[in-house]
Every structure is written in structure tokens, then in C-alpha cells.
Design an enzyme around this catalytic site. Structure first.
Site, mmCIF file in Angstrom:
data_model
loop_
_atom_site.group_PDB
_atom_site.id
_atom_site.type_symbol
_atom_site.label_atom_id
_atom_site.label_comp_id
_atom_site.label_asym_id
_atom_site.label_seq_id
_atom_site.Cartn_x
_atom_site.Cartn_y
_atom_site.Cartn_z
ATOM 1 N N ASP A 407 0.850 -1.192 0.000
ATOM 2 C CA ASP A 407 0.000 0.000 0.000
ATOM 3 C C ASP A 407 0.887 1.244 0.000
ATOM 4 O O ASP A 407 2.099 1.143 0.188
ATOM 5 C CB ASP A 407 -0.885 -0.062 1.258
ATOM 6 C CG ASP A 407 -1.895 1.055 1.297
ATOM 7 O OD1 ASP A 407 -2.265 1.582 0.233
ATOM 8 O OD2 ASP A 407 -2.326 1.415 2.419
ATOM 9 N N GLU A 410 2.561 4.842 -4.087
ATOM 10 C CA GLU A 410 2.492 5.780 -5.246
ATOM 11 C C GLU A 410 3.819 6.474 -5.487
ATOM 12 O O GLU A 410 4.084 6.787 -6.649
ATOM 13 C CB GLU A 410 1.370 6.792 -5.023
ATOM 14 C CG GLU A 410 -0.030 6.199 -5.148
ATOM 15 C CD GLU A 410 -0.394 5.255 -4.005
ATOM 16 O OE1 GLU A 410 0.136 5.465 -2.890
ATOM 17 O OE2 GLU A 410 -1.158 4.311 -4.212
ATOM 18 N N ASP A 485 -8.947 3.895 -1.950
ATOM 19 C CA ASP A 485 -9.854 4.363 -0.892
ATOM 20 C C ASP A 485 -11.143 4.965 -1.437
ATOM 21 O O ASP A 485 -11.290 6.182 -1.544
ATOM 22 C CB ASP A 485 -9.128 5.390 -0.022
ATOM 23 C CG ASP A 485 -7.951 4.769 0.706
ATOM 24 O OD1 ASP A 485 -7.886 3.523 0.779
ATOM 25 O OD2 ASP A 485 -7.103 5.526 1.200
#
Ligand code: GLC
Length: 805
Positions: A407, A410, A485
Site C-alpha cells: 500500500d 504511489e 480508498d
């Protein structure tokens, strides 16, 4: 004030006249008067690569997206110099390169249709700020052209009339118009005049696509640096375009273990151990099938990756084993940010070995994430990936964790306006050093790759299972993914449906959403409708942020629990069908979900549909995405379809109302299909499968179906230990013949098929198995008609007489 006159003159630059042509095997070089070179590679007859430089020579050719396993080789390559253009011909395409201005036109070699044409074609703007060029390409947008693809864009499936950017971004509670979000997949399919082609712009800098938005008849794409470097795929079938793109950027290296196609329960966060156990035992008590339980960041010690909070989880190895004994595979989260802490071994090792990313002037890239201030490994350095993969030894080999969830890759950075690294951060980029401008979009992909390598090593002889949030083209080789999300709203249910379809047509089928919504809390009805959609998503997981209450199947009222159970059970019954489709995806790159346009591009009604899709090859599903609905209108594609619930046959090619109260959803099966089913299990492997049910849907005519089986885990299937069964169904007015062709040397645990007939238009009078008449007295007509046959039959022949009814 100083006026920079150069900047004033800044504008678009174009290639000039072609003055030289060279050929080197499959590479053709067209050189223009002003140092522009077009390098055209004929990868396959239907796949061309266009690459341009403006400085007379090319940079090192390196791509994270392209797999070394991509197929190449063509049947025909002819080049002819004509008066006004060079003509390059393969068996599928004819391509003209204008001598005057290098513009390209591509035609179908067989019928001469103009498929794709440069408008301005390649042009560029010098980047005074960063050096290099802003590289641009503009193409003619044809009448009635539609566009699809681009990964996770949360908007209408057809991209026409829109402009999008690609820059992977942590996007908490994104909405329908948020752009960009978590993934960069710069690949789209164009469709006009019944023919589909694809373009993959393999450039990792921030890129943009404009689909006839700025100008009605122009589609363009550009990037803030790097090369104009794109691949052109020709279909003409959209499915072939997607398969071809997937072949180039890679199919999943391994099949997932079958359990990973089961149901997953997640929350931020389940802790301590007693809570985890309470959740897993409730699944078993309520008999809701579930295969995986997740540990979010709170399992760690102060959010330090590869550590455990011993207060919450005193003995993780024991816990993981106990969960496993109860059929639960434990998946743990691992983020890229490494806490700055001199007493933390992971931090120390990375520091000593110089594995962390650095700013342009040599300082470490420091940023805040969950653990507070962190440094970040440079996953674009192969040595760092090797080290990272080694960190999983204890977690996987010793503790027994079965999957890893990457997670925040990015990479996400908190408390800074751009939410990520600054542009000047340096990266190794596998020996092609560069700034973050170039490496940003592939950072998460390289983290997932390193994680995958670790799991592959330490899970052996079992298969690895990885999930990632950030991705660039090609990430599907290593990992599954989810859409980040989202929010517990009806609009997000629509978005989840679009995103899963869009990911599938972007080569990344193993995807799903946070079911029920990550932020905020769903009502029971929304949760139920989301589960109904989720059973058709390859990655099937409930996840929520946890701060708005519980989101387990029993957190609502009892009706919800019962309906949710019923749908999860359908997923578990359909596992052999889904597994077969997954095998097709891993083997041929066939998308697991097919939007209607991908299923039937010749029917223009499908070009703007968003909600309906085909799961695998033969099941049509359409979620109910509005509250209080008793059903919905939907478009049923051409052909005849059996209503999954009632066996009523409907003729497609039109929009129709389909009843679906909260207990139900519109599901149809293509006539002629043979759908393999498992018995219901609480988790994969709970029961030894001794029989597979084949649901046979009658058709007057012919239809092919498949069943793939192997050990459901491990790698023996790569050595031929799989079983592939092709079924050909042929139906006439009073007989039905099913032929089976077998391949592979795997001994399945099942010995028999229970064949259930749907929609037989006649009463059975005789059954022949491999030309021998068999006793069929057990057969019931008009209830469920079923017979049990040996799995190795070659031909099943059902003879009947027209029923009086
Ligand atoms: C991010 C993830 C989410 C996770 C949370 C805590 O928001 O997208 O899935 O639960 O971080 O780790």
C-alpha cells in the site's frame, strides 16, 4: 523584469522532410532533415512500435512495462519507396510514412480501411525548465469513434470527449471526476467502423490523453519528458487488441493459488489476536465462506514494516497456524516508508547499504507516512529489490503469512501538497539514472515486483500472492490490485463496476474494489448490492477504514447476512469456472471481465453501455446500483440467454426490465454454455472435490466450453500437470450431444460429473455414453434433470421426444 525571448518563441516543433531511410532486420529508420528519426519496429504483423528522437540518436532502450516473454516475429515485411511516402506492409497492416512531414497512416492490409491516421502526428515542445522535450502525438478521431482503457479512471467506460492525466496519486475518498488516481496505464483501444486498434504510450513521465475533447476530430497524447514511444496494435477484434497488449506487457507470471479467488475479509485494522479470531470464528459459525483475513498496519510495532506488535500479537506464528487450521490464509500489509530509527534493523541495513532514495543534492528523501518520518527504498535499483525480497523470509517462511498487501506505494507522502516525492529525487531506474519525474509512475510497480520476488522465493512450493495499490502497465505480471480508498455511496458502486471492467480491458484483470466502501459506512442494502457485484470481480474483498463501524457480513441485519451468504456461496460454486477463466487470462491474456463492447463490438448499442458485463466467457451480470430497486433495465447482448434464477430464456439485442429484488440480481447464462461448479465449501480445500457439477444450458446449435483444473496451488501445472477439458455442445430439436476433448496429465480429484440440464425442449428417452446405452431412470424431467457420468467420457448423447407441454 527580464523577458526571456526564447520562452516567448516556445512552441510546437515538427519533423521536417525525410532524407534518409535504413532498415536493420525488423527496425526501420526514417531520418528527417532536422535530426528527427522515426524508428519503426515491426514486432508482429499486427503490432508496430513507433519511436522518435529529435536529436539524431536514441537513448538506451529500456522499459519496465514490456515483458521479455512477449511474442514477436512476423510473416511478411515489405518496404516500398513511393513518390510521396514509404510504404511498410505486413500481412495485417499497411503503413504509409509521408516523406514530406513523417506523418503516419495505418490501413487494414486486407480491405484497405484506414484504421489510424496522424493529424499533426509527432511534434514536441522543448522543456526549458527540465531539459528534453514535452513529446506530443495527435491523431485523427474518426466519425463515431469510441475509446476505452486507461486503467482505473473512475468515469464513463467510453473515454470519448474526455481528457485524462496519468500520475499515480494517493486519492483518499476520490470521486467520479477525480483524475488522476492510483494507477498509470497509458493504453487505450479505439473502435470505429467495426474495427478496433490499440495504442500503448510507453512513457513513464506524467502523461495526458485527450479523446476528442479539445477538438472534436482529434485525439492526442503527450508526456512531460522522455520519448514519443508508442505501440500500435491491430485487432480488428477488441479482444485481440487487449490480448495483444497483455502479451506485450505481460500476463500474470503465475496462476493465483485458488484460495485467492475466494472471499477475503479486511479492515483497518483487526487487532489484537482475539479480535482476529473472533472475526474468523464468526465466519465459520455463521457458515459464510471465507479464505483470507487481513492484517492492516496496526499489527506492526509503531508501523515499522517487518515487525510485530507483541502486545497485540504475542505469537504470530502460532496465530497464523491456528487461522490456517481453520482455513484462513493471513495476508499482511507492507508499506514502502521505513521509519527513521537507528535501532530498527530494516532501517539500519538500508542506510548502511545506501538503499534509500536521495534528493538531487544528496540528502535523503525524507517524508512522513504512518510511522512518522521515513526514508524510502529505491525499488528501481535491482540490488534494493533483491534485498527487499529477502526481508520476507521470516514473514513468509517462518511465520506462515500467505499474501502481502503493498500500500502507499504511489509513493504516498503525508502533509505535503503534491502528496508524493518532489521531482528532484534521484532513482537508479535499473542503471538508467533519472529523477522522480520519470520514476514516479513505476515506483509502486517496482515495489510490488520486489515483494513478488520475495513471496515467490519463500512461499515455494506454493504460489505467491501480492496485492498492490499503485501500478503501471505490466504490474499484472506480479500482483493483484484494488481500486484504493473509495466511499460507501451508491455512486461508488457504479464506479467500482466501471473500474473492474476498465482494468480488465487494460490488461489487469485481477482487480476489485473495497466492497462496501472504504470511507464512511454503507447501509445494509448498499453492502448487499456491492457483494452481489463483488462475486463477479476477480479480486473479492471487503475492506473499510474501520472508523465508521463494522463491515462484516453480519454487521447489518440478519437478512443481509443471509443474502450475502447466498451470494458468496455462488462465488464458491463458480470457482472452477472462474479458475478456468483465470487460466485463459494467464495463458492468452483474455480479459476476465468483458464489457459489452468487448463482447460484441459489432453491436453499436454496446458502445456506450457501462453496467452490464460478461464474467468469463458465458455469464452475463449486471449489478443493481440504486437503492430500493425491485429490478432494473439492462441491455442484454444479442443471442439467447438463460435467466440464472428461473431458467427462462430471453432473446437479447435489446434493453429490458429484469426483476431483482434485494435477494437477487440480474444474472444470465449464454445458451449452450456448460458451467462447471464446485460444491459449497467454507474455504478452498475444505472438502475433497470428488464430483464437479456441469450445468448444461441447452442450445439449438453449437457452443464450446472449457474446464481447467490443476492442483489449485504449486507449480506442477507448468510441467504439464493440468487438465484441460473442452466441451462441444450440439443441440437439435430432440437430441443433445456433448463431446469432450482432454489435454494435460493432471489426475483430478473428481472422478465424475454431475450433469444438470437446463432448458431441454424434449423428454429424454435414451442416454448413450460413448455409444453405450446407459440406465437413466434417476432422471427427472422438468425438475432438475441430472445424470452422473464418468469424467473421462468422450461423447454423451441424449435422445428425446418432443414433450407434450
Ligand atoms: C490506505 C489504504 C487502506 C489502508 C490504510 C491503512 O488508506 O488505501 O486500504 O487500510 O491505508 O493502512
Amino acid at each position: 523584469m527580464i523577458v526571456n525571448t526564447e520562452l516567448e518563441n516556445k512552441g510546437n516543433l515538427f519533423p521536417s522532410k525525410i532524407i534518409d531511410f535504413k532498415k536493420n532486420v525488423d527496425k526501420l529508420y526514417f531520418t528527417a532533415n532536422n535530426d528527427v528519426i522515426l524508428q519503426l519496429t515491426v514486432v508482429r504483423d499486427s503490432l508496430l512500435r513507433f519511436r522518435y528522437t529529435t536529436v539524431g540518436n536514441f537513448d538506451n532502450d529500456f522499459s519496465y512495462a514490456i515483458t521479455k516473454y512477449a511474442s514477436n516475429g512476423y510473416n511478411k515485411l515489405e518496404i516500398e519507396e513511393k513518390k510521396e511516402f514509404f510504404e511498410v506492409s505486413t500481412s495485417k497492416l499497411r503503413c504509409e510514412i509521408s516523406k514530406e512531414d513523417m506523418r503516419v497512416s495505418i490501413y487494414d492490409a486486407k480491405d484497405g480501411t484506414l484504421i489510424n491516421q496522424d493529424e499533426s502526428g509527432f511534434h514536441w515542445e522543448e522543456s526549458y525548465e527540465f531539459g528534453g522535450n514535452i513529446v506530443k502525438m495527435s491523431k485523427v478521431s474518426n466519425d463515431g469513434e469510441s475509446y476505452y482503457g486507461l486503467g482505473d479512471k473512475p468515469n464513463h467506460l467510453n473515454l470519448k470527449g474526455k481528457r485524462y492525466n496519468n500520475w499515480v496519486t494517493d486519492s483518499y475518498a476520490y470521486g467520479k471526476d477525480t483524475d488522476p488516481i492510483y494507477k498509470t496505464i497509458p493504453f487505450y483501444t479505439g473502435l470505429h467502423h467495426g474495427k478496433a486498434y490499440g495504442i500503448f504510450f510507453d512513457n513513464t513521465f506524467k502523461s495526458s490523453f485527450d479523446f476528442a475533447h479539445e477538438r472534436r476530430n482529434v485525439t492526442s497524447f503527450w508526456a512531460q519528458g522522455g520519448e514519443m514511444n508508442y505501440y500500435f496494435f491491430y485487432g480488428p477484434k477488441m479482444n485481440d487488441v487487449v490480448e495483444s497488449y497483455t502479451d506485450l506487457t505481460g500476463k500474470p507470471h503465475d496462476l493465483p493459488p485458488l484460495w485467492a479467488l475466494g472471499f477475503h475479509q479486511c479492515k483497518w485494522s483487526y487487532y489484537p489476536e482475539a479480535k482476529v479470531k473472533e472475526i474468523t470464528s464468526t465466519f465459520r459459525k455463521l457458515k459464510i465462506p471465507c479464505d483470507a483475513i487481513y492484517l492492516d498496519i496496526d499489527y506492526m510495532e509503531g508501523f515499522r514494516c517487518f515487525t510485530w506488535n507483541k502486545d497485540y500479537f504475542p505469537d504470530p506464528k502460532r496465530m497464523v497456524k491456528e487461522l490456517m487450521d481453520n482455513g484462513f490464509k493471513t495476508v499482511a500489509i507492507i508499506d514502502p516508508g521505513i521509519k527513521i530509527d537507528k535501532d530498527y534493523s530494516v532501517f539500519k541495513e538500508a542506510l548502511e547499504n545506501d538503499y534509500f532514495c536521495k534528493r538531487a543534492d544528496g540528502d535523503y528523501m525524507k517524508g512522513k507516512v504512518w510511522p512518522g518520518e521515513c526514508y524510502f527504498p529505491d525499488f528501481t535499483n535491482p540490488e534494493v529489490r533483491e534485498w527487499w525480497s529477502g526481508l520476507f523470509k521470516e514473514l513468509i517462511e517462518d511465520i506462515g503469512i500467505k499474501g502481502v498487501w503493498n500500500d502507499m506505494n504511489e509513493p504516498a507522502v503525508m502533509e505535503v501538497p503534491n502528496k508524493t516525492f518532489p521531482d528532484d529525487v534521484r532513482h537508479d531506474y535499473d542503471g538508467n539514472p533519472c529523477s522522480h519525474r520519470k520514476a514516479h509512475n513505476i515506483y509502486g510497480m517496482q515495489m510490488a515486483r520486489a515483494t513478488y520476488q520475495g513471496l515467490k522465493k519463500y512461499s515455494y512450493p506454493k504460489r505467491p500472492f501480492v496485492i498492490t495499490r499503485a501500478a503501471y502497465s505490466g504490474t499484472q505480471r506480479y500482483s493483484s490490485t484494488w481500486t484504493g480508498d473509495n466511499v460507501a455511496t451508491w455512486e461508488h458502486l457504479w464506479i467500482a463496476n466501471i473500474q473492474a471492467q476498465r482494468m480488465a480491458m487494460s490488461g489487469f484483470s485481477f482487480a476489485g474494489s473495497d466492497i462496501g466502501g472504504f470511507a464512511e459506512q454503507p447501509q445494509g442494502e448498499l453492502f448487499t448490492r456491492w457483494i452481489q457485484l463483488g462475486i463477479f470481480h476477480p479480486f473479492f474483498r471487503v475492506h473499510s477504514s474501520g472508523d465508521h463501524g463494522d463491515q462484516e457480513p453480519w454487521a447489518f441485519d440478519e437478512d443481509v447476512t443471509d443474502i450475502v451468504r447466498k451470494f458468496i456461496e455462488i462465488r464458491y460454486q463458480l470457482l472452477p469456472y472462474l479458475y478456468t477463466a483465470f487460466w485463459n487470462y494467464a495463458d492468452h491474456g483474455t480479459p476476465l471481465l468483458k464489457s459489452l463492447v468487448l463482447f460484441d463490438q459489432d453491436d453499436v448499442q454496446t458502445h456506450y453501455r457501462t453496467d452490464e458485463f460478461i464474467f468469463g466467457e458465458q455469464i452475463l451480470a449486471c449489478p443493481v446500483i440504486e437503492p430500493n430497486a425491485k429490478g432494473r433495465r439492462m441491455y442484454v447482448p444479442k443471442g439467447n440467454w438463460f435467466n440464472f434464477w428461473t431458467d427462462e430464456v430471453v432473446k437479447g439485442g435489446k434493453e429490458m426490465w429484469v426483476d431483482a429484488d434485494i435477494n437477487s440480481m440480474p444474472i444470465f447464462v449464454k445458451e449452450g454454455a456448460i458451467i462447471p461448479k464446485y460444491p459449497i465449501q467454507q474455504y478452498v480445500g475444505e472438502k475433497e472435490i470428488t464430483e464437479i457439477t456441469l450445468d448444461v444450458y441447452y442450445k439449438k446449435g453449437k457452443e464450446d466450453s472449457e474446464l481447467y483444473s490443476d492442483a489449485n496451488d504449486g507449480f506442477d501445472y507448468k510441467k504439464g500437470r493440468y487438465s484441460l477439458r473442452n466441451f462441444t455442445l450440439r443441440g437439435k430439436s430432440n437430441e443433445l450431444i456433448i463431446n469432450q476433448y482432454k489435454e494435460g496429465k493432471f489426475m483430478t480429484t473428481y472422478e465424475t460429473f454431475k450433469i444438470q440440464f437446463h432448458g431441454l425442449p424434449f423428454d429424454i428417452v435414451e442416454v448413450q455414453l460413448d455409444n453405450e446405452k446407459i440406465d437413466h431412470k434417476s432422471l427427472k424431467v422438468n425438475d432438475i434433470t441430472s445424470i452422473i457420468v464418468d469424467k473421462n467420457f468422450s461423447e454423451l448423447h441424449i435422445l428425446g421426444i418432443k414433450s407434450k407441454a
